[in-house]
Design an enzyme around this catalytic site. Structure first.
Site, short mmCIF file in Angstrom:
data_model
loop_
_atom_site.label_atom_id
_atom_site.label_comp_id
_atom_site.label_asym_id
_atom_site.label_seq_id
_atom_site.Cartn_x
_atom_site.Cartn_y
_atom_site.Cartn_z
N ASP A 71 0.87 -1.17 0.00
CA ASP A 71 0.00 0.00 0.00
C ASP A 71 0.92 1.23 0.00
OD1 ASP A 71 -2.27 1.64 0.16
OD2 ASP A 71 -2.20 1.66 2.34
N GLU B 180 -1.82 -1.60 -4.70
CA GLU B 180 -3.05 -0.86 -4.96
C GLU B 180 -2.91 -0.03 -6.23
OE1 GLU B 180 -5.89 0.65 -1.82
OE2 GLU B 180 -4.90 2.50 -2.45
N ASP C 92 -2.28 1.64 7.05
CA ASP C 92 -1.49 1.34 5.86
C ASP C 92 -1.02 -0.12 5.88
OD1 ASP C 92 -1.38 4.06 4.68
OD2 ASP C 92 -0.32 4.52 6.55
#
Length: 162
Positions: free
Chosen positions: A8, A68, A141
């Site tokens: 991420d 992502e 995160d």
């Protein structure tokens, strides 16, 4: 058997999460954050992301990396910074020959919770249940990165059965 490194990316903090498994069984391996101090120059932040992802690739030898997808937001500068952080992580994987797969935030939430509009607390809760964690992953995160790795495992069950 497979091992997936989920990433991420972010400009102040990049989360990572690692899961492994075989077939339908998936287990938590490791997770954490790559902290990027605000006082660091942009090139130092990107270097740190690259080197830390490379270290994780060497340590855990994942078979896949999932990250992502860039989302379309209102702030083009934020999108550019996020894209640079993603690039550093993707480059580390590419140089080690590890394939990279991209998922939108909606796809990740759908895979983990069954609801593409789930909030972060729902994702954290489901990670604990699915991975049978003794305590929840508290840092957003970090939990997002584990969810990204888990999404790839769930979306690709056919290769995980081989």
């Amino acid at each position: 058997m497979y091992t997936i490194l989920g990433v991420d990316p972010g400009s102040s903090c990049t989360g990572y999460g690692i899961v492994s498994g075989e077939g339908d069984a998936v287990a938590y391996v490791d997770s954490g954050i790559i902290s990027l101090r605000g006082s660091m120059e942009k090139h130092e932040k990107l270097k740190t992301i690259f080197l830390e992802i490379d270290r994780l690739l060497e340590l855990h030898t994942p078979t896949h990396v999932s990250i992502e997808h860039v989302f379309y937001g209102k702030n083009p500068k934020s999108m550019l910074v996020l894209g640079e952080a993603r690039g550093a992580a993707i480059l580390a994987a590419a140089l080690r020959g590890v394939p990279v797969f991209e998922y939108s935030a909606r796809e990740v939430k759908q895979a983990v919770t069954g609801n593409g509009a789930a909030d972060k607390s729902q994702v954290q809760f489901m990670l604990g249940r699915i991975l049978k964690l003794e305590k929840p992953i508290a840092i957003m995160d970090e939990s997002d990165a584990v969810a990204i790795a888990l999404c790839h495992a769930f979306r690709n069950r056919e290769w995980s059965r081989v």
